[in-house]
Write a protein that holds these residues in place. Structure first.
Motif, PDB file in Angstrom:
ATOM      1  N   LEU A  86       0.832  -1.210   0.000  1.00  0.00           N
ATOM      2  CA  LEU A  86       0.000   0.000   0.000  1.00  0.00           C
ATOM      3  C   LEU A  86       0.863   1.255   0.000  1.00  0.00           C
ATOM      4  CD1 LEU A  86      -2.732  -1.087   2.588  1.00  0.00           C
ATOM      5  CD2 LEU A  86      -2.805  -1.286   0.085  1.00  0.00           C
ATOM      6  N   ALA A  87       1.920   1.241   0.797  1.00  0.00           N
ATOM      7  CA  ALA A  87       2.815   2.399   0.861  1.00  0.00           C
ATOM      8  C   ALA A  87       3.520   2.613  -0.474  1.00  0.00           C
ATOM      9  CB  ALA A  87       3.834   2.209   1.981  1.00  0.00           C
ATOM     10  N   ALA A  88       3.926   1.527  -1.124  1.00  0.00           N
ATOM     11  CA  ALA A  88       4.593   1.647  -2.425  1.00  0.00           C
ATOM     12  C   ALA A  88       3.647   2.213  -3.474  1.00  0.00           C
ATOM     13  CB  ALA A  88       5.123   0.281  -2.861  1.00  0.00           C
ATOM     14  N   LYS A  89       2.402   1.754  -3.452  1.00  0.00           N
ATOM     15  CA  LYS A  89       1.404   2.285  -4.393  1.00  0.00           C
ATOM     16  C   LYS A  89       1.178   3.772  -4.152  1.00  0.00           C
ATOM     17  CE  LYS A  89      -2.034   2.351  -7.328  1.00  0.00           C
ATOM     18  NZ  LYS A  89      -1.781   2.298  -8.789  1.00  0.00           N
ATOM     19  N   ALA A  90       1.177   4.186  -2.895  1.00  0.00           N
ATOM     20  CA  ALA A  90       0.958   5.599  -2.564  1.00  0.00           C
ATOM     21  C   ALA A  90       2.064   6.490  -3.109  1.00  0.00           C
ATOM     22  CB  ALA A  90       0.845   5.771  -1.050  1.00  0.00           C
ATOM     23  N   THR A  91       3.264   5.930  -3.287  1.00  0.00           N
ATOM     24  CA  THR A  91       4.377   6.717  -3.836  1.00  0.00           C
ATOM     25  C   THR A  91       4.445   6.640  -5.355  1.00  0.00           C
ATOM     26  OG1 THR A  91       5.954   4.882  -3.633  1.00  0.00           O
ATOM     27  CG2 THR A  91       5.736   6.374  -1.743  1.00  0.00           C
ATOM     28  N   GLY A  92       3.513   5.903  -5.972  1.00  0.00           N
ATOM     29  CA  GLY A  92       3.445   5.865  -7.427  1.00  0.00           C
ATOM     30  C   GLY A  92       3.922   4.587  -8.083  1.00  0.00           C
ATOM     31  N   ALA A  93       4.344   3.590  -7.316  1.00  0.00           N
ATOM     32  CA  ALA A  93       4.810   2.328  -7.902  1.00  0.00           C
ATOM     33  C   ALA A  93       3.646   1.569  -8.522  1.00  0.00           C
ATOM     34  CB  ALA A  93       5.494   1.478  -6.832  1.00  0.00           C
ATOM     35  N   GLY A  94       3.930   0.859  -9.602  1.00  0.00           N
ATOM     36  CA  GLY A  94       2.915   0.056 -10.275  1.00  0.00           C
ATOM     37  C   GLY A  94       2.777  -1.314  -9.650  1.00  0.00           C
ATOM     38  N   VAL A  95       1.676  -1.985  -9.948  1.00  0.00           N
ATOM     39  CA  VAL A  95       1.380  -3.264  -9.321  1.00  0.00           C
ATOM     40  C   VAL A  95       2.424  -4.325  -9.644  1.00  0.00           C
ATOM     41  CG1 VAL A  95      -0.162  -4.004 -11.200  1.00  0.00           C
ATOM     42  CG2 VAL A  95      -0.432  -4.980  -8.912  1.00  0.00           C
ATOM     43  N   ARG A  96       2.927  -4.355 -10.857  1.00  0.00           N
ATOM     44  CA  ARG A  96       3.920  -5.374 -11.219  1.00  0.00           C
ATOM     45  C   ARG A  96       5.245  -5.139 -10.492  1.00  0.00           C
ATOM     46  NH1 ARG A  96       2.021  -8.634 -15.051  1.00  0.00           N
ATOM     47  NH2 ARG A  96       0.252  -7.881 -16.288  1.00  0.00           N
ATOM     48  N   VAL A  97       5.620  -3.891 -10.375  1.00  0.00           N
ATOM     49  CA  VAL A  97       6.852  -3.565  -9.642  1.00  0.00           C
ATOM     50  C   VAL A  97       6.705  -3.957  -8.177  1.00  0.00           C
ATOM     51  CG1 VAL A  97       8.298  -1.663  -8.834  1.00  0.00           C
ATOM     52  CG2 VAL A  97       7.506  -1.708 -11.210  1.00  0.00           C
ATOM     53  N   ILE A  98       5.563  -3.649  -7.590  1.00  0.00           N
ATOM     54  CA  ILE A  98       5.316  -3.982  -6.184  1.00  0.00           C
ATOM     55  C   ILE A  98       5.328  -5.489  -5.983  1.00  0.00           C
ATOM     56  CG2 ILE A  98       3.659  -3.843  -4.280  1.00  0.00           C
ATOM     57  CD1 ILE A  98       2.663  -1.207  -5.576  1.00  0.00           C
ATOM     58  N   ALA A  99       4.652  -6.206  -6.873  1.00  0.00           N
ATOM     59  CA  ALA A  99       4.593  -7.661  -6.759  1.00  0.00           C
ATOM     60  C   ALA A  99       5.984  -8.279  -6.844  1.00  0.00           C
ATOM     61  CB  ALA A  99       3.686  -8.232  -7.851  1.00  0.00           C
ATOM     62  N   GLU A 100       6.793  -7.791  -7.762  1.00  0.00           N
ATOM     63  CA  GLU A 100       8.156  -8.318  -7.902  1.00  0.00           C
ATOM     64  C   GLU A 100       8.992  -8.005  -6.668  1.00  0.00           C
ATOM     65  OE1 GLU A 100      12.001  -8.004 -10.925  1.00  0.00           O
ATOM     66  OE2 GLU A 100      10.103  -7.055 -11.472  1.00  0.00           O
ATOM     67  N   ARG A 101       8.853  -6.793  -6.159  1.00  0.00           N
ATOM     68  CA  ARG A 101       9.609  -6.369  -4.984  1.00  0.00           C
ATOM     69  C   ARG A 101       9.264  -7.227  -3.766  1.00  0.00           C
ATOM     70  NH1 ARG A 101       8.609  -0.266  -3.779  1.00  0.00           N
ATOM     71  NH2 ARG A 101       9.480  -0.149  -5.892  1.00  0.00           N
ATOM     72  N   LEU A 102       7.985  -7.592  -3.635  1.00  0.00           N
ATOM     73  CA  LEU A 102       7.538  -8.351  -2.466  1.00  0.00           C
ATOM     74  C   LEU A 102       7.564  -9.859  -2.684  1.00  0.00           C
ATOM     75  CD1 LEU A 102       4.473  -6.185  -1.353  1.00  0.00           C
ATOM     76  CD2 LEU A 102       6.780  -6.193  -0.383  1.00  0.00           C
ATOM     77  N   GLY A 103       7.786 -10.275  -3.935  1.00  0.00           N
ATOM     78  CA  GLY A 103       7.783 -11.711  -4.211  1.00  0.00           C
ATOM     79  C   GLY A 103       6.410 -12.337  -4.115  1.00  0.00           C
ATOM     80  N   ARG A 104       5.383 -11.596  -4.538  1.00  0.00           N
ATOM     81  CA  ARG A 104       4.009 -12.078  -4.484  1.00  0.00           C
ATOM     82  C   ARG A 104       3.402 -12.060  -5.888  1.00  0.00           C
ATOM     83  NH1 ARG A 104       5.994 -12.742  -0.076  1.00  0.00           N
ATOM     84  NH2 ARG A 104       4.941 -12.513   1.927  1.00  0.00           N
ATOM     85  N   PRO A 105       2.390 -12.901  -6.145  1.00  0.00           N
ATOM     86  CA  PRO A 105       1.722 -12.879  -7.453  1.00  0.00           C
ATOM     87  C   PRO A 105       1.094 -11.516  -7.739  1.00  0.00           C
ATOM     88  CG  PRO A 105       1.119 -14.848  -6.218  1.00  0.00           C
ATOM     89  CD  PRO A 105       1.849 -13.940  -5.263  1.00  0.00           C
TER      90      PRO A 105
END
Length: 201
Positions: A86-105
Motif C-alpha cells: 500500500l505504501a509503495a502504491k501511494a508513492t506511485g509504484a505500479g502493481v507489477r513492480v510492487i509484486a516483484e519487490r515483495l515476491g508475491r503474485p
C-alpha cells in the motif's frame, strides 16, 4: 474479531487476569476454544502457523476470535507485507513492480490495492479522526496526489499521533497499529470499522 498482541502466551495471561474486554459490551472475555488454524506468509516468504484463541463474553455471550496483531482478516500475508504494498502504491509504484519487490503474485497484490482503493476515502476519514483524537498536539497530513495516497498518509499520521500519547506504539509499525485499531479488518468486506479496539495490544 478482536486484535491482540503477537505473543500467544501473553494473550493467555491477559485472559486469566481478566484484562481482555468485549468490544460490544465491555464485559470480560473468557476462553472458549480455538478458531481455525491459519498459515501466514512473512516478508521473506517464510510461513507461520497461527491458531487464534476463541473467547466468549461472560456478559453478552457473544464470541470473539483473538486475532494476532500481525494478521488481517481473510489474508494469507502478514499485515506489514500488505502495508508495504500500500505504501509503495501511494508513492506511485505500479502493481507489477510492487509484486516483484515483495515476491508475491501480481493478482494477489492487485487485489490488495483494489480493495484498499475502493474504501480509501473512508479509511482516510477514520484514521484522520484517530490522528486528531489520539495526538497530544495533532497536525493532520496535507493533501497528497491521490485519495489512495491520502489514506496511506492518514494511517501513518495516526500512528505518529498515537506514539505521542502512547510511546510504546512506536515500537510497532504503522500497519500493525492499523490492524490493532481496526480489529484486523483493514481489507475485509466488513469495513468500515465501527469502533476502535478497546483492548489495546
Amino acid at each position: 474479531m478482536l486484535t491482540v498482541e503477537a505473543d500467544p502466551a501473553r494473550v493467555e495471561i491477559r485472559l486469566s487476569a481478566g484484562e481482555l474486554i468485549c468490544p460490544d459490551c465491555a464485559g470480560l472475555l473468557c476462553r472458549w476454544g480455538w478458531a481455525r488454524s491459519r498459515v501466514l506468509r512473512d516478508a521473506t516468504g517464510g510461513l507461520m502457523a497461527v491458531r487464534p484463541r476463541r473467547t466468549r463474553c461472560v456478559s453478552c455471550g457473544v464470541s470473539h476470535v483473538l486475532l494476532p496483531v500481525f494478521a488481517l482478516v481473510r489474508r494469507a500475508d502478514m499485515a506489514e507485507v500488505i502495508g508495504a504494498a500500500l505504501a509503495a502504491k501511494a508513492t506511485g509504484a505500479g502493481v507489477r513492480v510492487i509484486a516483484e519487490r515483495l515476491g508475491r503474485p501480481v493478482e494477489t497484490v492487485r487485489g490488495w490495492l483494489r480493495r484498499f482503493a475502493a474504501r480509501a476515502e473512508t479509511v482516510r476519514r477514520f484514521f484522520t479522526v484517530l490522528l486528531v483524537d489520539a495526538g497530544v498536539d495533532p497536525a493532520p497530513p496535507g493533501t497528497a496526489r491521490t485519495v489512495f495516497a491520502d489514506a496511506v498518509a492518514a494511517v501513518v499520521g495516526a500512528w505518529w499521533s498515537m506514539t505521542s500519547r502512547w510511546p510504546a506504539v512506536g515500537t510497532v509499525s504503522p500497519w500493525l497499529a492499523a490492524c490493532a485499531v481496526t480489529g484486523g479488518i483493514l481489507l475485509a468486506p466488513a469495513w468500515p470499522a465501527k469502533k476502535i479496539n478497546k483492548s489495546r495490544p
